[in-house]
Design a protein around this motif. Structure first.
Motif, PDB file in Angstrom:
ATOM      1  N   LEU A 216       0.765  -1.437   0.292  1.00 18.76           N
ATOM      2  CA  LEU A 216       0.076  -0.324   0.139  1.00 18.76           C
ATOM      3  C   LEU A 216       0.551   1.674  -0.200  1.00 18.76           C
ATOM      4  O   LEU A 216       1.044   2.111  -0.778  1.00 18.76           O
ATOM      5  CB  LEU A 216      -1.276  -0.137   1.471  1.00 18.76           C
ATOM      6  CG  LEU A 216      -1.929   1.475   0.942  1.00 18.76           C
ATOM      7  CD1 LEU A 216      -3.534   0.701   1.942  1.00 18.76           C
ATOM      8  CD2 LEU A 216      -1.125   2.514   1.941  1.00 18.76           C
ATOM      9  N   MET A 217       2.065   1.143   0.616  1.00 18.09           N
ATOM     10  CA  MET A 217       2.592   2.401   1.301  1.00 18.09           C
ATOM     11  C   MET A 217       3.799   2.907  -0.400  1.00 18.09           C
ATOM     12  O   MET A 217       3.535   3.722  -0.958  1.00 18.09           O
ATOM     13  CB  MET A 217       3.811   1.492   1.390  1.00 18.09           C
ATOM     14  CG  MET A 217       3.022   2.548   3.508  1.00 18.09           C
ATOM     15  SD  MET A 217       2.488   4.071   3.751  1.00 18.09           S
ATOM     16  CE  MET A 217       4.317   4.786   3.251  1.00 18.09           C
ATOM     17  N   TYR A 218       3.765   1.671  -1.408  1.00 17.96           N
ATOM     18  CA  TYR A 218       4.592   1.743  -2.674  1.00 17.96           C
ATOM     19  C   TYR A 218       3.680   2.117  -3.413  1.00 17.96           C
ATOM     20  O   TYR A 218       3.607   3.476  -4.132  1.00 17.96           O
ATOM     21  CB  TYR A 218       4.886   0.866  -2.946  1.00 17.96           C
ATOM     22  CG  TYR A 218       5.407   0.355  -4.681  1.00 17.96           C
ATOM     23  CD1 TYR A 218       6.633   0.338  -4.570  1.00 17.96           C
ATOM     24  CD2 TYR A 218       4.074   0.262  -5.398  1.00 17.96           C
ATOM     25  CE1 TYR A 218       6.663   0.991  -6.179  1.00 17.96           C
ATOM     26  CE2 TYR A 218       4.636   0.073  -7.008  1.00 17.96           C
ATOM     27  CZ  TYR A 218       5.779   0.684  -6.780  1.00 17.96           C
ATOM     28  OH  TYR A 218       5.854   0.390  -8.578  1.00 17.96           O
ATOM     29  N   ARG A 219       2.006   2.246  -3.368  1.00 20.22           N
ATOM     30  CA  ARG A 219       1.180   2.588  -4.513  1.00 20.22           C
ATOM     31  C   ARG A 219       0.994   4.127  -4.222  1.00 20.22           C
ATOM     32  O   ARG A 219       1.031   5.137  -4.310  1.00 20.22           O
ATOM     33  CB  ARG A 219      -0.423   1.718  -4.349  1.00 20.22           C
ATOM     34  CG  ARG A 219       0.230   0.192  -4.804  1.00 20.22           C
ATOM     35  CD  ARG A 219      -1.304  -0.582  -4.887  1.00 20.22           C
ATOM     36  NE  ARG A 219      -1.379  -2.041  -4.964  1.00 20.22           N
ATOM     37  CZ  ARG A 219      -1.940  -2.674  -5.078  1.00 20.22           C
ATOM     38  NH1 ARG A 219      -3.387  -2.752  -4.171  1.00 20.22           N
ATOM     39  NH2 ARG A 219      -1.788  -4.244  -5.532  1.00 20.22           N
ATOM     40  N   LEU A 220       1.359   4.277  -2.836  1.00 24.08           N
ATOM     41  CA  LEU A 220       0.064   5.888  -2.565  1.00 24.08           C
ATOM     42  C   LEU A 220       1.655   6.681  -2.856  1.00 24.08           C
ATOM     43  O   LEU A 220       1.772   7.682  -3.497  1.00 24.08           O
ATOM     44  CB  LEU A 220       0.628   6.228  -0.663  1.00 24.08           C
ATOM     45  CG  LEU A 220      -1.042   5.486  -0.288  1.00 24.08           C
ATOM     46  CD1 LEU A 220      -0.976   5.644   1.376  1.00 24.08           C
ATOM     47  CD2 LEU A 220      -1.918   6.063  -1.048  1.00 24.08           C
ATOM     48  N   ASN A 221       3.086   6.498  -2.507  1.00 25.89           N
ATOM     49  CA  ASN A 221       4.155   6.149  -3.128  1.00 25.89           C
ATOM     50  C   ASN A 221       4.144   6.844  -4.693  1.00 25.89           C
ATOM     51  O   ASN A 221       4.604   8.186  -5.104  1.00 25.89           O
ATOM     52  CB  ASN A 221       5.605   6.217  -2.492  1.00 25.89           C
ATOM     53  CG  ASN A 221       5.427   6.204  -1.362  1.00 25.89           C
ATOM     54  OD1 ASN A 221       5.324   7.456  -0.879  1.00 25.89           O
ATOM     55  ND2 ASN A 221       6.475   4.999  -0.691  1.00 25.89           N
ATOM     56  N   LYS A 222       3.672   6.123  -5.503  1.00 20.11           N
ATOM     57  CA  LYS A 222       3.097   5.980  -6.856  1.00 20.11           C
ATOM     58  C   LYS A 222       2.245   7.651  -6.895  1.00 20.11           C
ATOM     59  O   LYS A 222       3.095   8.125  -8.428  1.00 20.11           O
ATOM     60  CB  LYS A 222       3.284   4.391  -7.866  1.00 20.11           C
ATOM     61  CG  LYS A 222       3.385   4.714  -9.236  1.00 20.11           C
ATOM     62  CD  LYS A 222       4.423   5.053  -9.720  1.00 20.11           C
ATOM     63  CE  LYS A 222       5.020   4.267  -9.478  1.00 20.11           C
ATOM     64  NZ  LYS A 222       6.066   4.709 -10.224  1.00 20.11           N
ATOM     65  N   ILE A 223       1.365   7.308  -6.062  1.00 17.81           N
ATOM     66  CA  ILE A 223       0.086   8.426  -6.191  1.00 17.81           C
ATOM     67  C   ILE A 223       1.200   9.379  -5.892  1.00 17.81           C
ATOM     68  O   ILE A 223       1.117  10.820  -7.373  1.00 17.81           O
ATOM     69  CB  ILE A 223      -0.718   8.052  -5.627  1.00 17.81           C
ATOM     70  CG1 ILE A 223      -1.592   6.864  -6.403  1.00 17.81           C
ATOM     71  CG2 ILE A 223      -1.556   9.297  -5.820  1.00 17.81           C
ATOM     72  CD1 ILE A 223      -3.034   6.535  -5.588  1.00 17.81           C
ATOM     73  N   SER A 224       2.238   9.758  -5.133  1.00 19.20           N
ATOM     74  CA  SER A 224       2.543  10.835  -4.433  1.00 19.20           C
ATOM     75  C   SER A 224       3.202  11.561  -5.718  1.00 19.20           C
ATOM     76  O   SER A 224       3.636  12.761  -5.983  1.00 19.20           O
ATOM     77  CB  SER A 224       3.223  10.584  -3.427  1.00 19.20           C
ATOM     78  OG  SER A 224       4.091  11.919  -2.853  1.00 19.20           O
ATOM     79  N   GLU A 225       3.896  10.432  -6.335  1.00 21.41           N
ATOM     80  CA  GLU A 225       4.698  11.023  -7.579  1.00 21.41           C
ATOM     81  C   GLU A 225       4.174  11.432  -8.903  1.00 21.41           C
ATOM     82  O   GLU A 225       4.883  12.078  -9.681  1.00 21.41           O
ATOM     83  CB  GLU A 225       5.661   9.315  -7.864  1.00 21.41           C
ATOM     84  CG  GLU A 225       6.916   9.491  -9.131  1.00 21.41           C
ATOM     85  CD  GLU A 225       7.611   8.299  -9.404  1.00 21.41           C
ATOM     86  OE1 GLU A 225       8.085   8.414 -10.483  1.00 21.41           O
ATOM     87  OE2 GLU A 225       7.797   7.484  -8.474  1.00 21.41           O
ATOM     88  N   LEU A 226       3.525  10.803  -8.928  1.00 19.37           N
ATOM     89  CA  LEU A 226       2.654  11.016  -9.950  1.00 19.37           C
ATOM     90  C   LEU A 226       1.864  12.685 -10.357  1.00 19.37           C
ATOM     91  O   LEU A 226       1.261  13.046 -11.198  1.00 19.37           O
ATOM     92  CB  LEU A 226       1.097  10.045 -10.701  1.00 19.37           C
ATOM     93  CG  LEU A 226       2.035   8.649 -11.436  1.00 19.37           C
ATOM     94  CD1 LEU A 226       1.487   7.162 -11.222  1.00 19.37           C
ATOM     95  CD2 LEU A 226       3.067   8.607 -12.818  1.00 19.37           C
ATOM     96  N   SER A 227       1.385  12.621  -9.149  1.00 19.13           N
ATOM     97  CA  SER A 227       0.043  13.068  -8.777  1.00 19.13           C
ATOM     98  C   SER A 227       1.163  14.859  -7.790  1.00 19.13           C
ATOM     99  O   SER A 227       0.503  15.832  -7.721  1.00 19.13           O
ATOM    100  CB  SER A 227      -1.447  13.207  -8.649  1.00 19.13           C
ATOM    101  OG  SER A 227      -0.583  12.713  -6.973  1.00 19.13           O
TER     102      SER A 227
END
Length: 401
Positions: free
Chosen positions: A355-366
């Motif tokens: 879950l943390m990996y996915r949240l970080n990816k969202i943070s990176e994208l947006s």
């Protein structure tokens, strides 16, 4: 009396055939409007004026009518409606032979007229109510509300006391084919029985599958409104089950307001509560506009897509990411788990690190901060709005399309 003219001939034909006697009916001017001898219809019956003037039966023997044109032997009796004579019943034959029919036939005609007039009045009242309600629920479209006030006078209702709008939704009725005959009359009667406690309470269909109730309420009545609706849902569902109509019933209601504009506002609230409730809590059967369980859904529904376009470029990368559906599902679950990583991971059946990996990816994208409530709230709204409006930010171009 237009109704009298419409029913006179059918009444004569039915009664004459049943009893095997010759009949005629004239209007208040002595014109024959019903007769088993159709050639007489539209002609003047000269002695009817005497019967109307005296308001009593007149007997005509064969000898008395020999020199009278268009008058046959028998008995002529006045037909009464609303305390006045509106026409004459003529029974042809030897007076002593036909006298036994006079009271029966006249009573039958007068009773039929009363029932027909009552039914016609109810239909007119119903149509007037339907027109009024359609005007009312589109209150904002009217620059001049005098028409609504005229309807209020016709219907004898006033909006100077608080009213609440309840919206009764029977989705199965909207799915019936044209060959099927839904029990609409009985259903409306049951709804009226359940909700009309005052002559000023209004019950009216607004679509094929929805009824609106504009109900007078006092502040002390509002707490029991939910119980009233729960009870009504049970009884309406049982009735529809007996009629073979499946699919359930929901009732939603807005807040109470005074005035025509307030009633229209309550209707719009009930309409929004219905839509939001069915989406967010479909197992429930009664929805209140001020319920916090559906208010977030109503809030999302009312957000203008144009507002989201202002920052569409900042979050477009999420939609263009190959695994965008997975990221969106994860972020929504995170927000709906009160931004609690452990709780969100459990709800998604994934490891916390995933879950943390996915949240970080969202943070990176947006470029949002997943720890910021304000930033997450804006992105959450955009993502939820996208769920309901698939065309929003679709494709590579800007805007809705």
């Amino acid at each position: 009396m237009k109704l009298f003219e419409q029913v006179a001939q059918p009444l004569v034909e039915q009664t004459s055939s049943l009893l095997g006697i010759s009949l005629s009916i004239t209007d208040e001017k002595g014109i024959i409007i019903g007769s088993d001898n159709k050639e007489r219809i539209g002609t003047l019956h000269p002695v009817s004026s005497r019967v109307i003037e005296e308001g009593r039966e007149v007997v005509f023997t064969k000898e008395q009518v020999d020199n009278l044109e268009n008058v046959l032997p028998g008995i002529a009796a006045p037909i009464w409606f609303d305390h006045k004579v509106i026409g004459v019943l003529g029974i042809v034959g030897e007076p002593e032979n036909v006298r036994r029919y006079v009271k029966f036939i006249r009573s039958h005609i007068e009773m039929f007229l009363r029932e027909s007039f009552r039914t016609e009045s109810e239909l007119v009242q119903m149509k007037t109510t339907e027109l009024f309600v359609q005007h009312l629920i589109h209150y904002r479209d009217w620059k001049d509300t005098s028409k609504l006030e005229e309807y209020c006078q016709l219907l004898g209702v006033h909006f100077n006391r608080p009213r609440v709008c309840l919206l009764i939704h029977v989705p199965a009725l909207g799915e019936l084919s044209s060959q099927e005959d839904p029990p609409l009359t009985q259903l409306q009667s049951l709804i009226s029985h359940l909700f009309r406690e005052s002559n000023e309470d209004i019950v009216c269909p607004v679509t094929q599958d929805q009824w609106a109730v504009f109900k007078l309420v006092d502040s002390k009545d509002e707490p029991k409104l939910k119980r009233t609706c729960d009870d009504a849902v049970s009884k309406l569902t049982a009735f529809l089950d007996r009629e073979g109509v499946r699919g359930g019933v929901t009732i939603a209601y807005g807040k109470s307001y005074t005035g025509l504009e307030g009633a229209a506002r309550s209707y719009q609230q009930a309409k929004k509560a219905t839509k939001a409730g069915l989406r967010s809590d479909p197992e429930e059967r009664v929805y209140s506009f001020d319920s916090w369980s559906i208010l977030p859904d109503i809030f999302l529904e009312d957000i203008d897509l144009r507002f989201l376009e202002m920052f569409a470029d900042d979050i477009r990368n999420i939609w263009e990411f190959p695994e965008s559906d997975m990221l969106i599902e994860t972020f929504i679950a995170y927000c709906e788990s009160s931004m609690n990583v452990s709780k969100a991971a459990r709800n998604l059946y994934i490891h916390r690190n995933t879950l943390m990996y996915r949240l970080n990816k969202i943070s990176e994208l947006s470029r949002i901060d997943p720890q910021s409530f304000e930033q997450c709230m804006v992105l959450y709204i955009a993502l939820k709005k996208r769920e309901r409006n698939p065309l929003f930010m679709k494709g590579s171009g800007k805007g809705l399309l």
